[in-house]
Motif scaffolding. Structure first.
Motif, PDB file in Angstrom:
ATOM      1  N   ARG A   1       0.782  -1.396  -0.080  1.00  0.00           N
ATOM      2  CA  ARG A   1       0.178   0.400  -0.040  1.00  0.00           C
ATOM      3  C   ARG A   1       0.926   1.096  -0.528  1.00  0.00           C
ATOM      4  O   ARG A   1       0.682   2.301  -0.649  1.00  0.00           O
ATOM      5  N   TYR A   2       2.103   1.436   0.947  1.00  0.00           N
ATOM      6  CA  TYR A   2       3.075   2.382   0.839  1.00  0.00           C
ATOM      7  C   TYR A   2       3.770   2.899  -0.547  1.00  0.00           C
ATOM      8  O   TYR A   2       3.657   3.921  -1.341  1.00  0.00           O
ATOM      9  N   LEU A   3       3.902   1.264  -1.655  1.00  0.00           N
ATOM     10  CA  LEU A   3       4.581   2.015  -2.618  1.00  0.00           C
ATOM     11  C   LEU A   3       3.596   1.848  -3.440  1.00  0.00           C
ATOM     12  O   LEU A   3       4.127   2.742  -4.478  1.00  0.00           O
ATOM     13  N   ARG A   4       2.362   1.899  -3.823  1.00  0.00           N
ATOM     14  CA  ARG A   4       1.561   2.628  -4.575  1.00  0.00           C
ATOM     15  C   ARG A   4       0.458   3.439  -3.766  1.00  0.00           C
ATOM     16  O   ARG A   4       0.407   4.509  -5.379  1.00  0.00           O
ATOM     17  N   HIS A   5       0.520   4.071  -3.109  1.00  0.00           N
ATOM     18  CA  HIS A   5       0.253   5.488  -2.418  1.00  0.00           C
ATOM     19  C   HIS A   5       1.141   6.019  -1.370  1.00  0.00           C
ATOM     20  O   HIS A   5       0.808   7.399  -1.532  1.00  0.00           O
ATOM     21  N   GLY A   6       1.917   5.817  -0.978  1.00  0.00           N
ATOM     22  CA  GLY A   6       3.040   6.664  -0.968  1.00  0.00           C
ATOM     23  C   GLY A   6       2.686   7.087   1.123  1.00  0.00           C
ATOM     24  O   GLY A   6       1.718   6.302   1.813  1.00  0.00           O
ATOM     25  N   GLY A   7       3.077   8.080   0.960  1.00  0.00           N
ATOM     26  CA  GLY A   7       2.724   8.515   3.116  1.00  0.00           C
ATOM     27  C   GLY A   7       3.129   8.801   4.145  1.00  0.00           C
ATOM     28  O   GLY A   7       4.221   7.889   3.769  1.00  0.00           O
ATOM     29  N   VAL A   8       2.471   8.658   4.902  1.00  0.00           N
ATOM     30  CA  VAL A   8       3.001   8.680   6.410  1.00  0.00           C
ATOM     31  C   VAL A   8       2.064   6.936   6.630  1.00  0.00           C
ATOM     32  O   VAL A   8       1.750   6.164   6.024  1.00  0.00           O
TER      33      VAL A   8
ATOM     34  N   HIS B   1       2.669   5.243  11.600  1.00  0.00           N
ATOM     35  CA  HIS B   1       2.449   6.473  11.753  1.00  0.00           C
ATOM     36  C   HIS B   1       3.735   7.621  11.874  1.00  0.00           C
ATOM     37  O   HIS B   1       3.860   8.411  11.767  1.00  0.00           O
ATOM     38  N   LEU B   2       4.453   6.382  11.388  1.00  0.00           N
ATOM     39  CA  LEU B   2       6.371   6.802  11.119  1.00  0.00           C
ATOM     40  C   LEU B   2       6.196   7.563   9.384  1.00  0.00           C
ATOM     41  O   LEU B   2       5.884   7.149   8.716  1.00  0.00           O
ATOM     42  N   ASP B   3       7.104   8.520   9.100  1.00  0.00           N
ATOM     43  CA  ASP B   3       7.220   9.479   8.120  1.00  0.00           C
ATOM     44  C   ASP B   3       8.101   8.429   7.163  1.00  0.00           C
ATOM     45  O   ASP B   3       9.180   8.539   7.650  1.00  0.00           O
ATOM     46  N   LEU B   4       7.862   8.276   6.444  1.00  0.00           N
ATOM     47  CA  LEU B   4       8.174   6.776   5.842  1.00  0.00           C
ATOM     48  C   LEU B   4       9.312   7.639   4.888  1.00  0.00           C
ATOM     49  O   LEU B   4       9.901   7.109   4.172  1.00  0.00           O
ATOM     50  N   GLU B   5       8.935   8.805   4.397  1.00  0.00           N
ATOM     51  CA  GLU B   5       9.558   9.326   3.397  1.00  0.00           C
ATOM     52  C   GLU B   5      10.740   9.593   4.168  1.00  0.00           C
ATOM     53  O   GLU B   5      11.579   9.956   3.090  1.00  0.00           O
ATOM     54  N   ALA B   6      11.058   9.904   5.076  1.00  0.00           N
ATOM     55  CA  ALA B   6      12.002  10.413   5.335  1.00  0.00           C
ATOM     56  C   ALA B   6      12.901   9.732   5.437  1.00  0.00           C
ATOM     57  O   ALA B   6      14.440   9.402   5.549  1.00  0.00           O
ATOM     58  N   PHE B   7      12.807   8.613   6.185  1.00  0.00           N
ATOM     59  CA  PHE B   7      13.175   7.477   5.733  1.00  0.00           C
ATOM     60  C   PHE B   7      13.507   6.415   4.871  1.00  0.00           C
ATOM     61  O   PHE B   7      14.917   5.666   4.129  1.00  0.00           O
ATOM     62  N   ASP B   8      13.131   6.671   3.476  1.00  0.00           N
ATOM     63  CA  ASP B   8      13.766   6.577   2.613  1.00  0.00           C
ATOM     64  C   ASP B   8      14.791   7.522   1.657  1.00  0.00           C
ATOM     65  O   ASP B   8      15.474   6.403   1.121  1.00  0.00           O
TER      66      ASP B   8
ATOM     67  N   VAL C   1      19.839   4.257  -1.142  1.00  0.00           N
ATOM     68  CA  VAL C   1      18.810   3.899  -2.277  1.00  0.00           C
ATOM     69  C   VAL C   1      18.206   4.599  -2.310  1.00  0.00           C
ATOM     70  O   VAL C   1      17.498   5.331  -0.767  1.00  0.00           O
ATOM     71  N   ARG C   2      16.925   4.737  -3.052  1.00  0.00           N
ATOM     72  CA  ARG C   2      15.277   4.683  -3.022  1.00  0.00           C
ATOM     73  C   ARG C   2      14.603   3.746  -3.288  1.00  0.00           C
ATOM     74  O   ARG C   2      14.955   3.170  -4.317  1.00  0.00           O
ATOM     75  N   THR C   3      13.379   3.729  -2.369  1.00  0.00           N
ATOM     76  CA  THR C   3      12.286   2.360  -2.755  1.00  0.00           C
ATOM     77  C   THR C   3      11.705   2.902  -3.033  1.00  0.00           C
ATOM     78  O   THR C   3      10.947   1.948  -4.392  1.00  0.00           O
ATOM     79  N   ARG C   4      10.632   4.191  -3.126  1.00  0.00           N
ATOM     80  CA  ARG C   4       9.304   3.987  -3.746  1.00  0.00           C
ATOM     81  C   ARG C   4       9.158   4.272  -5.231  1.00  0.00           C
ATOM     82  O   ARG C   4       8.768   4.152  -6.457  1.00  0.00           O
ATOM     83  N   ASN C   5      10.571   4.604  -4.675  1.00  0.00           N
ATOM     84  CA  ASN C   5      11.186   5.400  -7.128  1.00  0.00           C
ATOM     85  C   ASN C   5      10.679   4.322  -7.696  1.00  0.00           C
ATOM     86  O   ASN C   5      10.630   4.894  -8.868  1.00  0.00           O
ATOM     87  N   VAL C   6      11.526   3.478  -7.503  1.00  0.00           N
ATOM     88  CA  VAL C   6      11.836   2.073  -8.077  1.00  0.00           C
ATOM     89  C   VAL C   6      11.300   1.046  -8.260  1.00  0.00           C
ATOM     90  O   VAL C   6      10.550  -0.015  -8.709  1.00  0.00           O
ATOM     91  N   VAL C   7      10.894   0.616  -6.448  1.00  0.00           N
ATOM     92  CA  VAL C   7       9.878  -0.545  -6.444  1.00  0.00           C
ATOM     93  C   VAL C   7       8.604  -0.277  -6.655  1.00  0.00           C
ATOM     94  O   VAL C   7       7.653   0.236  -5.777  1.00  0.00           O
ATOM     95  N   GLU C   8       7.887  -1.231  -6.987  1.00  0.00           N
ATOM     96  CA  GLU C   8       6.517  -1.247  -7.721  1.00  0.00           C
ATOM     97  C   GLU C   8       5.652  -1.555  -6.856  1.00  0.00           C
ATOM     98  O   GLU C   8       4.213  -1.540  -6.466  1.00  0.00           O
ATOM     99  N   ARG C   9       5.414  -2.728  -6.615  1.00  0.00           N
ATOM    100  CA  ARG C   9       4.636  -3.881  -6.045  1.00  0.00           C
ATOM    101  C   ARG C   9       5.262  -4.477  -4.795  1.00  0.00           C
ATOM    102  O   ARG C   9       7.284  -5.121  -5.425  1.00  0.00           O
TER     103      ARG C   9
END
Length: 414
Positions: A315-322, A327-334, A343-351
């Motif tokens: 769900r995070y990979l497809r929609h992102g956000g907290v 409720h951790l800010d996953l974008e900061a850890f990414d 490395v960045r994950t949400r920008n490259v990993v799809e599913r």
């Protein structure tokens, strides 16, 4: 019939421009039951390793275990499986602690088994960066009069331990590695620590049930599984660290009228642990001179741990956000997980795709497994039907061998 070995060789050993996939493996209930290796495990690994035992598919072992370092767990797996498992391929539930750089300079109370101090002072915490570590054993030594469940200490005069207590520094954060041996002692002293804001025997704010108290010191809990599968001789799950967390939270709520506020919970099913696993897979792919990983497959035996975590991460990979679990800010850890190369994950990993195997906790029509729910706002706000949907895997297979064959067949046609 598809030649699986030929596919893997063509896809990974020769075709370097193709987007690879990665595999995240649970250990207990997938590879082993207690000390016993499950059937067809070695045959399964022969599908994703070369003749020298090197992985040709980026693979990490993700366990909610906390009683070891990554290095020691990798050495144990290497001996059991018969080929070398690098430490970087292993993630414990406490491995993402290296991401919490703002806690590394604080005086931290570390709670766990007898070797909690060794782990805290050992390589895992050396890499993480915690510099000031206190354990429950330290507190027992410095504040024996607070450990009233042990009658040998109940009547100790605080003046008798005043000299030893000079080494005490107020606790600024708590890291719960895993369940302790003496639950009653740990529960008492941890409650003292939280209620006194780390001062241990000095109440800063009055204890009024139902009254509003300021936020307490940060708490990070590793492994929220209520149960886990132990030796193969036992068909019943064993209570785990999640049960201890639940009891601690319940006691605090009874005393104050409020639930504990966890800075973070680590291990499956939290998204931050899957994010960390995906980062490790991306780094493996880079080291293998492969392109970015697009699909991550999770193989586990627990619907409310492995499967739920994979579904939440997807769900995070497809929609992102907290992060929806705590409720951790996953974008900061990414952006930065404390390791290099970045490395960045949400920008490259799809599913993220989940596969449930039937060799561990999971049993049809049995829902005895679980996790700690009070710390999951997402789970509490969903209906029972919606909760069950998050525990449904993409695939169900009999064992690890069948699961990996399913992955390879699927990738043949992607």
């Amino acid at each position: 019939m598809i030649n699986i070995h030929r596919f893997v060789q063509n896809r990974f050993l020769r075709t370097r421009h193709a987007h690879p996939f990665g595999i995240v493996l649970d250990i207990d209930g997938v590879l082993f039951r207690g000390r016993n290796m499950l059937p067809r495990v070695k045959e399964a690994f022969s599908l994703i390793t070369d003749k020298k035992g090197n992985f040709v598919v980026p693979t990490v072992f993700l366990t909610n275990g906390t009683n070891s370092t990554e290095k020691n767990k990798a050495a144990q797996l290497s001996e059991q499986l018969g080929f070398r498992v690098p430490a970087d391929n292993v993630l414990m539930s406490h491995s993402p602690l290296r991401m919490f750089t703002d806690l590394h300079d604080k005086q931290v109370l570390v709670v766990g088994q007898k070797n909690a101090r060794a782990i805290a002072k050992g390589i895992i915490f050396f890499r993480v960066g915690f510099k000031k570590v206190t354990t429950i054993d330290h507190l027992v030594k410095w504040f024996p009069h607070l450990d009233c469940t042990d009658f040998s200490r109940k009547l100790v005069d605080p003046k008798e331990t005043e000299a030893a207590r000079k080494r005490f520094r107020p606790i600024e954060a708590i890291v719960m590695l895993g369940e302790p041996l003496k639950w009653e002692t740990s529960l008492q002293l941890m409650l003292d620590c939280v209620l006194t804001y780390g001062k241990m025997d000095t109440m800063v704010f009055p204890l009024i049930a139902g009254g509003r108290r300021p936020d307490h010191i940060p708490i990070v809990a590793c492994n929220v599984d209520l149960v886990w599968m132990a030796d193969v001789a036992s068909q019943l799950p064993r209570i785990g660290h999640g049960t201890f967390i639940h009891i601690l939270d319940s006691l605090y709520e009874k005393l104050t009228g409020q639930h504990l506020q966890f800075r973070a919970t680590l291990g499956k099913p939290t998204e931050v642990s899957y994010l960390h696993a995906a980062h490790r897979i991306q780094r493996q792919a880079k080291a293998m001179k492969l392109e970015d990983v697009k699909y991550v497959y999770v193989i586990g035996d627990n619907p409310m741990s492995d499967v739920l975590g994979a579904r939440l991460f997807d769900r995070y990979l497809r929609h992102g956000g907290v992060g929806r679990f705590d409720h951790l800010d996953l974008e900061a850890f990414d952006v930065n997980d404390g390791e290099k190369p970045r490395v960045r994950t949400r920008n490259v990993v799809e599913r993220c795709i989940s596969i449930l195997v039937e060799t561990g906790v999971h049993q049809d029509h049995v829902h005895i497994n679980g996790m700690v729910k009070p710390i999951s706002a997402l789970i509490d706000n969903l209906s029972k039907g919606e909760q069950l949907k998050l525990q449904l895997p993409d695939f169900v297979e009999y064992d690890l061998h069948a699961a990996i064959r399913t992955i390879l067949r699927r990738e043949c046609y992607r």
